[in-house]
Design a protein around this motif. Sequence first.
Motif, short mmCIF file in Angstrom:
data_model
loop_
_atom_site.label_atom_id
_atom_site.label_comp_id
_atom_site.label_asym_id
_atom_site.label_seq_id
_atom_site.Cartn_x
_atom_site.Cartn_y
_atom_site.Cartn_z
N GLY A 56 -37.02 -23.38 92.40
CA GLY A 56 -36.72 -24.55 93.22
C GLY A 56 -37.98 -25.21 93.77
O GLY A 56 -38.09 -26.45 93.77
N VAL A 57 -38.93 -24.41 94.21
CA VAL A 57 -40.19 -24.94 94.74
C VAL A 57 -41.00 -25.61 93.63
O VAL A 57 -41.51 -26.72 93.81
CB VAL A 57 -41.01 -23.82 95.42
CG1 VAL A 57 -42.41 -24.30 95.79
CG2 VAL A 57 -40.27 -23.31 96.65
N GLU B 258 -39.98 -26.86 90.73
CA GLU B 258 -39.33 -28.08 90.25
C GLU B 258 -39.38 -29.19 91.28
O GLU B 258 -39.55 -30.36 90.93
CB GLU B 258 -37.92 -27.77 89.78
CG GLU B 258 -37.95 -26.94 88.49
CD GLU B 258 -36.60 -26.71 87.86
OE1 GLU B 258 -35.56 -26.94 88.52
OE2 GLU B 258 -36.58 -26.29 86.69
N ALA B 259 -39.26 -28.87 92.57
CA ALA B 259 -39.37 -29.89 93.62
C ALA B 259 -40.76 -30.52 93.63
O ALA B 259 -40.92 -31.69 93.98
CB ALA B 259 -39.05 -29.29 94.99
N ALA B 260 -41.76 -29.75 93.21
CA ALA B 260 -43.14 -30.25 93.15
C ALA B 260 -43.42 -30.97 91.83
O ALA B 260 -44.53 -31.43 91.60
CB ALA B 260 -44.12 -29.10 93.33
N VAL C 158 -29.37 -22.42 96.15
CA VAL C 158 -30.34 -22.47 95.05
C VAL C 158 -29.93 -21.50 93.94
O VAL C 158 -30.08 -21.80 92.75
CB VAL C 158 -31.78 -22.21 95.55
CG1 VAL C 158 -31.98 -20.78 96.01
CG2 VAL C 158 -32.80 -22.58 94.49
N ARG D 124 -26.98 -23.14 92.10
CA ARG D 124 -27.43 -24.28 91.28
C ARG D 124 -28.00 -23.81 89.95
O ARG D 124 -27.65 -24.33 88.89
CB ARG D 124 -28.48 -25.09 92.04
CG ARG D 124 -29.04 -26.25 91.22
CD ARG D 124 -29.87 -27.20 92.06
NE ARG D 124 -31.03 -26.61 92.64
CZ ARG D 124 -32.27 -26.73 92.14
NH1 ARG D 124 -32.46 -27.43 91.04
NH2 ARG D 124 -33.29 -26.18 92.74
#
Length: 148
Positions: free
Chosen positions: A38-39, A41-43, A68, A71
């Motif tokens: 998640g971190v 991909e968010a970046a 998360v 998902r």
Amino acid sequence: MNGTGINPILCVVTSHPIRGDPGEPTGFAMMELTHPLGVFEAAGIPVKIASIRGGHPPFNFFDLSAPVNDRYWQDKRFHDERVLGDLDLSRYSAVFFAGGHGTMWDFADSPAVQKVIREIWEAGGIVSAVCYGPATLVNATLSDGSYL
């Protein structure tokens, strides 16, 4: 590289399903993969997931109450892990080894894992791990025979 101009991070999970003599089920810790995914991909950093044997690796600490986790569990790509030894490692800027008890059995002595560590490190990439994932580094040697 992909369309973002960033090489992906290779995320590696264990393929080992049984823990020790009692034969208890094990695998990789789901949250120790999904939260970093998640971190990343968010970046805007692309990721690829691989395991020693490929396919659907065994999970440990399975919990879909965390959004998360749910998902990624619903995402088909999450269930299509590649065989680690089949990858072109020059495509990756970093490797991340997820934890879980299974790593204690198949990471440290895996020739594919050792090759990933050596090639990514020697190309100037990042080698990282969480929780039990550092078991990977126990026997990690570089091309000159020295330990990482």
